[in-house]
Design a protein around this motif. Structure first.
Motif, PDB file in Angstrom:
ATOM      1  N   ASP A   1       0.811  -1.210   0.000  1.00  0.00           N
ATOM      2  CA  ASP A   1       0.000   0.000   0.000  1.00  0.00           C
ATOM      3  C   ASP A   1       0.853   1.271   0.000  1.00  0.00           C
ATOM      4  OD1 ASP A   1      -2.615   1.259   0.140  1.00  0.00           O
ATOM      5  OD2 ASP A   1      -2.111   1.811   2.196  1.00  0.00           O
ATOM      6  N   ILE A   2       2.124   1.142   0.364  1.00  0.00           N
ATOM      7  CA  ILE A   2       2.999   2.309   0.514  1.00  0.00           C
ATOM      8  C   ILE A   2       4.070   2.372  -0.563  1.00  0.00           C
ATOM      9  CG2 ILE A   2       4.690   3.420   2.032  1.00  0.00           C
ATOM     10  CD1 ILE A   2       3.217   2.174   4.411  1.00  0.00           C
ATOM     11  N   ASP A   3       4.712   1.245  -0.832  1.00  0.00           N
ATOM     12  CA  ASP A   3       5.985   1.205  -1.551  1.00  0.00           C
ATOM     13  C   ASP A   3       5.843   1.144  -3.066  1.00  0.00           C
ATOM     14  OD1 ASP A   3       8.656   0.929  -2.095  1.00  0.00           O
ATOM     15  OD2 ASP A   3       8.912  -0.995  -1.115  1.00  0.00           O
TER      16      ASP A   3
ATOM     17  N   GLY B   1       4.895   7.273  -3.499  1.00  0.00           N
ATOM     18  CA  GLY B   1       5.639   7.807  -4.640  1.00  0.00           C
ATOM     19  C   GLY B   1       7.127   7.572  -4.540  1.00  0.00           C
ATOM     20  N   ARG B   2       7.540   6.639  -3.708  1.00  0.00           N
ATOM     21  CA  ARG B   2       8.954   6.386  -3.442  1.00  0.00           C
ATOM     22  C   ARG B   2       9.176   4.883  -3.328  1.00  0.00           C
ATOM     23  NH1 ARG B   2      13.230   9.246  -1.029  1.00  0.00           N
ATOM     24  NH2 ARG B   2      11.888  11.084  -0.846  1.00  0.00           N
ATOM     25  N   SER B   3      10.376   4.433  -3.702  1.00  0.00           N
ATOM     26  CA  SER B   3      10.755   3.037  -3.523  1.00  0.00           C
ATOM     27  C   SER B   3      11.475   2.886  -2.189  1.00  0.00           C
ATOM     28  CB  SER B   3      11.675   2.568  -4.660  1.00  0.00           C
ATOM     29  OG  SER B   3      11.003   2.613  -5.904  1.00  0.00           O
TER      30      SER B   3
ATOM     31  N   LEU C   1      13.522   9.610 -13.742  1.00  0.00           N
ATOM     32  CA  LEU C   1      13.046   8.290 -13.355  1.00  0.00           C
ATOM     33  C   LEU C   1      12.187   8.406 -12.099  1.00  0.00           C
ATOM     34  CD1 LEU C   1      16.333   6.246 -13.904  1.00  0.00           C
ATOM     35  CD2 LEU C   1      14.388   6.508 -15.471  1.00  0.00           C
ATOM     36  N   PRO C   2      10.958   7.913 -12.156  1.00  0.00           N
ATOM     37  CA  PRO C   2      10.083   8.017 -10.989  1.00  0.00           C
ATOM     38  C   PRO C   2      10.382   6.953  -9.937  1.00  0.00           C
ATOM     39  CG  PRO C   2       8.932   6.939 -12.782  1.00  0.00           C
ATOM     40  CD  PRO C   2      10.284   7.341 -13.322  1.00  0.00           C
ATOM     41  N   TYR C   3       9.762   7.130  -8.774  1.00  0.00           N
ATOM     42  CA  TYR C   3       9.892   6.206  -7.649  1.00  0.00           C
ATOM     43  C   TYR C   3      11.341   6.079  -7.191  1.00  0.00           C
ATOM     44  CZ  TYR C   3       5.262   5.364  -9.393  1.00  0.00           C
ATOM     45  OH  TYR C   3       3.981   5.564  -9.851  1.00  0.00           O
ATOM     46  N   LEU C   4      11.939   7.253  -6.938  1.00  0.00           N
ATOM     47  CA  LEU C   4      13.299   7.308  -6.426  1.00  0.00           C
ATOM     48  C   LEU C   4      13.365   6.703  -5.013  1.00  0.00           C
ATOM     49  CD1 LEU C   4      13.068   9.881  -4.247  1.00  0.00           C
ATOM     50  CD2 LEU C   4      13.015  11.170  -6.354  1.00  0.00           C
ATOM     51  N   PRO C   5      14.584   6.471  -4.494  1.00  0.00           N
ATOM     52  CA  PRO C   5      15.876   6.804  -5.072  1.00  0.00           C
ATOM     53  C   PRO C   5      16.348   5.740  -6.067  1.00  0.00           C
ATOM     54  CG  PRO C   5      16.197   5.840  -2.899  1.00  0.00           C
ATOM     55  CD  PRO C   5      14.711   5.946  -3.097  1.00  0.00           C
TER      56      PRO C   5
ATOM     57  N   ALA D   1       5.416  11.965   5.902  1.00  0.00           N
ATOM     58  CA  ALA D   1       5.215  13.232   5.184  1.00  0.00           C
ATOM     59  C   ALA D   1       6.486  13.701   4.478  1.00  0.00           C
ATOM     60  CB  ALA D   1       4.714  14.300   6.147  1.00  0.00           C
ATOM     61  N   ARG D   2       7.625  13.569   5.128  1.00  0.00           N
ATOM     62  CA  ARG D   2       8.880  14.054   4.546  1.00  0.00           C
ATOM     63  C   ARG D   2       9.412  13.140   3.453  1.00  0.00           C
ATOM     64  NH1 ARG D   2      12.791  15.127   9.499  1.00  0.00           N
ATOM     65  NH2 ARG D   2      14.230  15.446   7.757  1.00  0.00           N
ATOM     66  N   LEU D   3       8.853  11.927   3.338  1.00  0.00           N
ATOM     67  CA  LEU D   3       9.309  10.991   2.315  1.00  0.00           C
ATOM     68  C   LEU D   3       8.408  10.984   1.091  1.00  0.00           C
ATOM     69  CD1 LEU D   3      10.243   7.905   4.543  1.00  0.00           C
ATOM     70  CD2 LEU D   3      11.796   9.577   3.552  1.00  0.00           C
ATOM     71  N   TRP D   4       7.237  11.618   1.182  1.00  0.00           N
ATOM     72  CA  TRP D   4       6.277  11.573   0.081  1.00  0.00           C
ATOM     73  C   TRP D   4       6.819  12.310  -1.131  1.00  0.00           C
ATOM     74  CZ3 TRP D   4       3.233  15.653  -2.094  1.00  0.00           C
ATOM     75  CH2 TRP D   4       2.275  15.211  -3.023  1.00  0.00           C
ATOM     76  N   VAL D   5       6.639  11.684  -2.304  1.00  0.00           N
ATOM     77  CA  VAL D   5       7.098  12.280  -3.561  1.00  0.00           C
ATOM     78  C   VAL D   5       5.921  12.314  -4.525  1.00  0.00           C
ATOM     79  CG1 VAL D   5       8.679  12.083  -5.513  1.00  0.00           C
ATOM     80  CG2 VAL D   5       9.416  11.332  -3.242  1.00  0.00           C
TER      81      VAL D   5
END
Length: 214
Positions: free
Chosen positions: A39-41, A48-50, A79-83, A207-211
């Protein structure tokens, strides 16, 4: 720009990380972890992040059959879903005969989660296809290099959410108040209140990890 998961993310939390008396390889807890992580990754999640290391493939479409080599693709592809794990990126394309070809790594570099094609590089003519160019790359936290370990706040979020799921399965959780004569009373929070508290805590942690994904 569709992104396909080639290799699913490696787990970043195990049942042993979840407080409780269950076994370190409890399959039910492992299933909860997988559900919360999904649901997150990565491409399937809302963050929005890997997080866990995974292999993704970004497809770029040739918008028209007569697409000029110099106009497609752009000189830089984000490239999406960084890093992005920079040493695990490959670029392939379909030529006009629908044969898969590989772009020489010397014709581009990976920097700041993007593929930058050299100014002198002329992209070959490609097939008119929705996946004319395919950029395959590893993303997530690899534990070393510039990406480093998975952020502690991401792990803690998954642990909190799994604990919430475990409470849902507790047989006595729906009890609002239980009184034992001569002993005392035990009060329980309503599940919706607990879930709201957990959800709010998880949103703050992440919140700080959302992309945002464009």
């Amino acid at each position: 720009m569709p992104v396909q998961v080639i290799t699913p993310p490696a787990p970043i939390v195990t049942p042993a990380d979840i407080p409780g008396s269950h076994a370190a390889d409890d399959p039910a807890i492992a299933a909860m972890i997988a559900a919360v992580t999904e649901d997150i990754d990565g491409p399937g999640g809302w963050l929005g992040r890997s997080l866990g290391k995974q292999t993704l493939e970004l497809s770029l479409s040739s918008e028209r059959p007569d697409c000029s080599p110099r106009s497609f693709p752009p000189s830089m592809v984000k490239l999406p879903y960084l890093p992005v794990i920079t040493d695990a990126v490959s670029v392939k394309y379909l030529d006009r005969d629908d044969t898969v070809q590989t772009v020489d790594p010397s014709d581009y570099k990976v920097f700041d989660d993007a593929v930058w094609f050299n100014p002198e590089f002329v992209f070959p003519a490609v097939a008119a296809a929705p996946d004319a160019i395919r950029i395959r790359y590893d993303a997530g936290y690899d534990g070393d290099g510039r990406n480093g370990p998975v952020p502690a706040r991401a792990k803690q979020t998954i642990i909190l959410c799994v604990q919430d799921l475990m409470r849902l399965q507790a047989s006595n959780f729906a009890v609002r108040s239980e009184t034992v004569e001569g002993v005392g009373a035990t009060n329980y929070l309503d599940q919706d209140r607990v879930s709201a508290i957990v959800e709010s805590a998880c949103e703050r942690l992440l919140a700080r990890l959302w992309v945002p994904v464009l």
